[in-house]
Design a protein around this motif. Structure first.
Motif, mmCIF file in Angstrom:
data_model
loop_
_atom_site.group_PDB
_atom_site.id
_atom_site.type_symbol
_atom_site.label_atom_id
_atom_site.label_comp_id
_atom_site.label_asym_id
_atom_site.label_seq_id
_atom_site.Cartn_x
_atom_site.Cartn_y
_atom_site.Cartn_z
ATOM 1 N N LEU A 140 0.875 -1.179 0.000
ATOM 2 C CA LEU A 140 0.000 0.000 0.000
ATOM 3 C C LEU A 140 0.903 1.217 0.000
ATOM 4 C CD1 LEU A 140 -2.460 -1.506 2.574
ATOM 5 C CD2 LEU A 140 -3.034 -0.897 0.201
ATOM 6 N N MET A 141 0.794 2.030 -1.042
ATOM 7 C CA MET A 141 1.730 3.126 -1.228
ATOM 8 C C MET A 141 1.201 4.421 -0.608
ATOM 9 S SD MET A 141 4.130 1.585 -2.858
ATOM 10 C CE MET A 141 5.214 2.879 -3.427
ATOM 11 N N ASP A 142 2.151 5.307 -0.306
ATOM 12 C CA ASP A 142 1.856 6.697 0.099
ATOM 13 C C ASP A 142 0.974 6.816 1.334
ATOM 14 O OD1 ASP A 142 3.199 7.463 -2.294
ATOM 15 O OD2 ASP A 142 1.370 7.026 -3.416
ATOM 16 N N THR A 143 1.055 5.855 2.231
ATOM 17 C CA THR A 143 0.244 5.917 3.446
ATOM 18 C C THR A 143 1.083 5.506 4.655
ATOM 19 O OG1 THR A 143 -1.678 5.005 4.584
ATOM 20 C CG2 THR A 143 -0.607 3.552 3.019
ATOM 21 N N ASP A 144 0.804 6.152 5.801
ATOM 22 C CA ASP A 144 1.488 5.713 7.020
ATOM 23 C C ASP A 144 0.544 4.848 7.865
ATOM 24 O OD1 ASP A 144 -0.352 7.451 8.030
ATOM 25 O OD2 ASP A 144 1.079 8.735 9.084
ATOM 26 N N ALA A 145 -0.590 4.444 7.239
ATOM 27 C CA ALA A 145 -1.593 3.683 8.002
ATOM 28 C C ALA A 145 -1.377 2.176 7.901
ATOM 29 C CB ALA A 145 -2.985 4.051 7.509
ATOM 30 N N VAL A 146 -0.217 1.755 7.434
ATOM 31 C CA VAL A 146 0.004 0.309 7.259
ATOM 32 C C VAL A 146 1.039 -0.197 8.272
ATOM 33 C CG1 VAL A 146 1.540 0.818 5.307
ATOM 34 C CG2 VAL A 146 0.691 -1.478 5.590
ATOM 35 N N SER A 147 0.706 -1.318 8.924
ATOM 36 C CA SER A 147 1.595 -1.824 9.985
ATOM 37 C C SER A 147 2.606 -2.832 9.466
ATOM 38 C CB SER A 147 0.776 -2.515 11.081
ATOM 39 O OG SER A 147 -0.162 -1.638 11.634
#
Ligand code: BGC
Length: 379
Positions: A140-147
């Motif tokens: 998942l690109m361009d997001t800081d919502a991924v663990s």
């Protein structure tokens, strides 16, 4: 001594209450990551009643159906409630599905994206609602919502395809003998980070042979910007292959190799070849693929495809499930890569499973002996 005992008890009480608030394991909260602590958290954990939303890209290709089934089965076996959604390669549909999963009270999301950069807002909503997100197979690109990210070694997939071509066509020997072969490239979707990595892997092996003239690309289309196939579409690949065959191979030139990044693209290319008068068995090109779909393996047996990449989706699901448990129950998932997958916001801690080349020589060992397919299914 008494004072020390009191402060130790106080510290223990603090850790326990922080654990209750954060959902994290005592080991994570206190920073003591010992095996004993892990066991304690495992014993105390419970998945009951927790909901996991699984968003898959499409049912048009067999692998994603297997991925979805495996995830559902494994998560349900652990007591999670699972809501499995397929977006049929429609970006807006996937955004709507993720919003629904959030609104319906998902505790964790597992997402294999249609377009890896198109979910930024939906994932920000998940984050704002305290819902952790695991990227499944596609980053998942361009997001800081991924663990976490569970995937295969995507550059490795490309390298294996390149090495297969190098070995089977004896490219090193061809260089000494002054031989050359015609090759065309059919790569994956430009909005899928995996496709970029795969292309890099293929080219890391084959570029030197394009440079020294052992491999000749008559269409001149070797850059990813020219060889990519939006949404990995079989129809788009077939059309492009037809155009290449009629535009560059009309004058006695023979196409020897198709470097294809996915079984679906290989089916499209095979149809184009047949339409242009090529026949299986009679100088049929070497055709690669990816996913070892049932149809592809049958084609390998009958000779219209040469190889594919086997990605054992059972192992991928298993690794992804440990990540779900990690974010929901404070356990430690197995990670084997903390440097490769930078999504422009963070380097996502990843587990990379190992891809394996399958062809007519080893498909029985790799696919039947491992119970991925039965002998009957391949008839
Ligand atoms: C996956 C491949 C698959 C392709 C097309 C990629 O993201 O890694 O295994 O062949 O999508 O579905």
């Amino acid at each position: 001594m008494k004072k020390k005992l009191v402060s130790m008890l106080l510290a223990a009480v603090m850790v326990l209450s922080m654990t209750a608030c954060s959902g994290k394991s005592p080991a994570e909260v206190s920073g003591t990551d010992t095996d004993d602590a892990k066991e304690t958290s495992a014993d105390a954990s419970s998945s009951d009643g927790k909901k996991v939303g699984v968003a898959m890209p499409t049912q048009s290709s067999q692998r994603w159906i297997q991925d979805g089934d495996n995830m559902k089965k494994e998560l349900e076996a652990l007591g999670y409630e699972v809501d499995l959604q397929y977006a049929e390669d429609d970006v807006q549909q996937q955004v709507a599905q993720i919003e629904n999963l959030i609104n319906n009270g998902a505790d964790c999301l597992v997402v294999a994206s249609v377009d890896s950069s198109a979910l930024v807002n939906a994932l920000a909503d998940a984050k704002a609602n305290g819902i952790p997100v695991i990227a499944y197979d596609r980053l998942l690109m361009d997001t800081d919502a991924v663990s976490y990210y569970a995937t295969f070694d995507n550059e490795g997939v490309g390298r294996i395809i390149g090495e297969y071509i190098e070995e089977k066509m004896e490219l090193a020997k061809a260089a000494e003998e002054g031989k050359s072969y015609n090759i065309e490239f059919f790569m994956g979707s430009p909005d899928d980070n995996n496709a970029v990595f795969l292309d890099r892997g293929v080219m890391s092996v084959l570029k030197p042979y394009l440079d020294n003239g052992v491999l000749v690309c008559q269409s001149g289309q070797t850059e990813f910007s020219q060889t990519n196939t939006l949404r990995w579409s079989q129809e788009t690949a077939q059309k492009r292959c037809e155009d290449i065959l009629s535009g560059y191979y009309g004058d006695g030139e023979h196409l020897d190799i198709i470097a294809s990044a996915f079984d679906g693209l290989s089916y499209g290319c095979s149809a184009a070849l047949t339409g242009a008068g090529y026949a299986v068995g009679d100088q049929w090109p070497l055709i690669t693929g990816q996913d070892a779909e049932l149809m592809a393996v049958k084609n390998i047996i009958s000779g219209s495809q040469t190889m594919s990449i086997f990605k054992d989706t059972r192992i991928l699901a298993e690794k992804c499930v440990t990540m779900v448990q990690a974010v929901l129950e404070g356990k430690d998932p197995e990670i084997n890569d903390e440097s490769t997958y930078d999504n422009n916001k963070l380097v996502v801690p990843s587990y990379l499973c190992e891809p394996v080349a399958v062809d007519a020589e080893n498909y029985e060992k790799e696919l039947i002996d491992s119970d991925y397919y039965t002998e009957d299914e391949l008839k």
